[in-house]
Design a protein around this motif. Structure first.
Motif, short mmCIF file in Angstrom:
data_model
loop_
_atom_site.label_atom_id
_atom_site.label_comp_id
_atom_site.label_asym_id
_atom_site.label_seq_id
_atom_site.Cartn_x
_atom_site.Cartn_y
_atom_site.Cartn_z
N SER A 1 0.82 -1.21 0.00
CA SER A 1 0.00 0.00 0.00
C SER A 1 0.85 1.26 0.00
CB SER A 1 -0.94 0.00 1.21
OG SER A 1 -0.20 -0.03 2.43
N ARG A 2 2.05 1.22 0.59
CA ARG A 2 2.94 2.39 0.62
C ARG A 2 4.35 1.91 0.29
NH1 ARG A 2 0.02 6.68 -0.36
NH2 ARG A 2 -2.04 6.09 0.37
N ILE A 3 4.61 1.66 -0.97
CA ILE A 3 5.87 1.07 -1.36
C ILE A 3 6.87 2.16 -1.73
CG2 ILE A 3 5.18 0.81 -3.78
CD1 ILE A 3 6.70 -1.88 -3.77
N HIS A 4 8.10 1.99 -1.29
CA HIS A 4 9.16 2.94 -1.63
C HIS A 4 9.50 2.77 -3.11
CE1 HIS A 4 13.13 4.83 -1.69
NE2 HIS A 4 12.80 5.43 -0.56
N PRO A 5 9.82 3.87 -3.81
CA PRO A 5 10.13 3.74 -5.24
C PRO A 5 11.31 2.83 -5.54
CG PRO A 5 10.61 5.96 -4.42
CD PRO A 5 9.79 5.28 -3.38
N LEU A 6 12.21 2.66 -4.59
CA LEU A 6 13.31 1.71 -4.80
C LEU A 6 12.77 0.31 -5.00
CD1 LEU A 6 16.66 1.50 -2.89
CD2 LEU A 6 15.26 -0.53 -3.15
N MET A 7 11.80 -0.08 -4.17
CA MET A 7 11.21 -1.41 -4.28
C MET A 7 10.31 -1.51 -5.51
SD MET A 7 12.48 -3.02 -1.69
CE MET A 7 11.45 -4.49 -1.59
N ALA A 8 9.62 -0.42 -5.83
CA ALA A 8 8.74 -0.44 -7.00
C ALA A 8 9.52 -0.60 -8.29
CB ALA A 8 7.91 0.84 -7.04
N GLU A 9 10.77 -0.12 -8.30
CA GLU A 9 11.57 -0.17 -9.51
C GLU A 9 12.15 -1.54 -9.80
OE1 GLU A 9 15.25 2.22 -11.67
OE2 GLU A 9 15.08 2.23 -9.50
N LEU A 10 12.21 -2.41 -8.82
CA LEU A 10 12.77 -3.73 -9.06
C LEU A 10 12.04 -4.42 -10.22
CD1 LEU A 10 13.06 -4.87 -5.34
CD2 LEU A 10 14.98 -4.74 -6.92
N PRO A 11 12.77 -5.06 -11.11
CA PRO A 11 12.12 -5.74 -12.24
C PRO A 11 11.32 -6.95 -11.77
CG PRO A 11 14.46 -6.24 -12.19
CD PRO A 11 14.24 -5.19 -11.15
N LYS A 12 10.51 -7.51 -12.67
CA LYS A 12 9.70 -8.68 -12.33
C LYS A 12 10.55 -9.84 -11.86
CE LYS A 12 6.56 -10.06 -15.14
NZ LYS A 12 5.80 -10.44 -16.37
#
Length: 308
Positions: free
Chosen positions: A122-133
Motif C-alpha cells: 500500500s505504501r511502497i518505496h520507489p526503490l522497491m517499486a523499480e525492481l524488475p519482475k
C-alpha cells in the motif's frame, strides 16, 4: 536506518517462509501470483524459471532469483511449451512429494531453496517499486560475496534441525532479501542504483533516513551533503524525482504508517519519531496524504494482518 533498510521495513509484514526441495526426473510446478515476493536458490543441479508474460530464465547451481512483485511462474527441469506449462502441478501439491527427506535418486537431481515474503504494497518505496519482475543473480566467482554466505548459512539451517533454528531461519531470510536487493543495486541498472551511487544524493538520503525527526531544512541538508543548496536541489530532484523536503514529508508519513501498522505506540510517540510537533499536526498531514485518519489506518491494517 538507511534507504534500503527503510524501504524493506516499510513493506515487509509477518514472517517469511521457505522450503528445501530435492527433485529429479521430469517435473514442472506452478506458483500462482502472490501478494508478496518469491525467491529460489539453486543449491545443486539446474532448472528453468518461466515467469508469466516473461522470457525463460536458465538457473544453475548457486544462482539466486528474486520475484519482488509476486509474479506467477513455473519452475521446471527443462524449457516447457504452453501445453506443458498448463499442466504444471500446483506448488503445494508438488512440494508434498519432494521435501528435504526425499532420497537421492540420481546425480542429475536438483536441490533448491524456495520461499516467499509477505509484503504490504500500500505504501511502497520507489526503490522497491523499480525492481524488475525477475531479479536473476547468477553465481559468478567473486560476485555477491555476502549473498553467497547467506545462502550457505540458510541452506545449512534448513538441512538440519538444530536448536534455535526457529529464530535463525527467519532472520537469515530477512538477510537474504536485503542482500538480493543490494546485489541488484550494485549492478547499476535503473534509477535507484544511480541515486544510491551518487555521492551527493546518497549523503542527503542517508542523513534524512538516519534522523527522520530532525528539523531538516534545505540549508541544513545541503551542509550534510557538502554542497550548496542549489546543487543539492538540482541533483536530488533530478535523480529522486521530487525535491528534498517533499521527499522528507512523504517518507515521514510513510514511516508513520509503518509504525501504526507494526507497533502499539500512541500517536504522540509516533509524531515525535517522525518529526511532527503534535499528534494533531501528524493526524492532519496523514489524513491529507492517505485519505484516512491514523486511527482508521491502524484499525484497517490490523484487520488485514489477522485475515491473512
Amino acid at each position: 536506518m538507511d534507504v534500503v533498510s527503510d524501504a524493506v521495513s516499510a513493506i515487509r509484514i509477518g514472517r517469511p517462509s521457505s522450503n528445501r526441495v530435492r527433485v529429479g526426473g521430469n517435473w514442472c510446478t506452478r506458483l500462482t501470483p502472490y501478494d508478496g515476493a518469491g525467491f529460489h536458490v539453486v543449491l545443486e543441479g539446474s532448472c528453468w524459471l518461466l515467469p508469466d508474460g516473461g522470457s525463460p530464465v536458465s538457473l544453475g547451481a548457486g544462482d539466486v532469483v528474486l520475484l519482488p512483485h509476486g509474479t506467477g511462474h513455473v519452475i521446471a527441469n527443462a524449457p516447457a511449451d504452453a501445453a506443458t506449462v498448463s499442466q504444471a502441478v500446483p506448488f503445494e501439491q508438488w512440494l508434498a512429494g519432494n521435501g528435504p527427506h526425499r532420497p537421492r535418486a540420481a546425480a542429475r537431481d536438483v536441490e533448491m531453496l524456495c520461499g516467499k515474503y509477505r509484503l504490504d504494497r500500500s505504501r511502497i518505496h520507489p526503490l522497491m517499486a523499480e525492481l524488475p519482475k525477475v531479479v536473476h543473480l547468477p553465481n559468478r566467482v567473486g560476485a555477491h560475496v555476502e549473498l553467497r554466505a547467506a545462502v550457505d548459512l540458510l541452506g545449512h539451517e534448513l538441512g538440519t534441525q538444530r536448536p534455535g533454528a526457529c529464530i535463525a531461519v527467519p532472520s537469515l531470510l530477512d538477510l537474504l532479501l536485503v542482500y538480493m536487493i543490494r546485489s541488484w543495486a550494485a549492478q547499476g541498472s535503473g534509477t535507484w542504483p544511480t541515486v544510491l551511487g551518487d555521492p551527493v544524493t546518497a549523503a542527503a538520503l542517508r542523513a534524512l533516513h538516519s534522523d527522520l525527526a530532525a528539523p531538516w531544512t534545505n540549508e541544513r541538508l545541503a551542509a550534510e551533503a557538502g554542497v550548496s543548496r542549489a546543487t543539492l536541489a538540482r541533483r536530488f530532484t533530478t535523480l529522486v524525482g521530487r525535491p528534498p523536503m517533499a521527499y522528507l514529508t512523504w517518507w515521514r508519513l510513510t514511516f508513520a504508517a509503518t509504525l501504526l501498522r507494526d507497533t502499539p505506540y500512541p500517536l504522540a510517540t509516533i509524531a515525535r519519531r517522525v518529526g511532527y510537533s503534535t499528534p494533531y499536526a501528524l493526524s492532519h498531514a496523514f489524513s491529507r496524504e492517505f485519505g484516512t485518519t491514523p486511527g482508521q489506518y491502524r484499525a484497517s491494517t490490523a484487520e488485514r494482518s489477522t485475515s491473512v
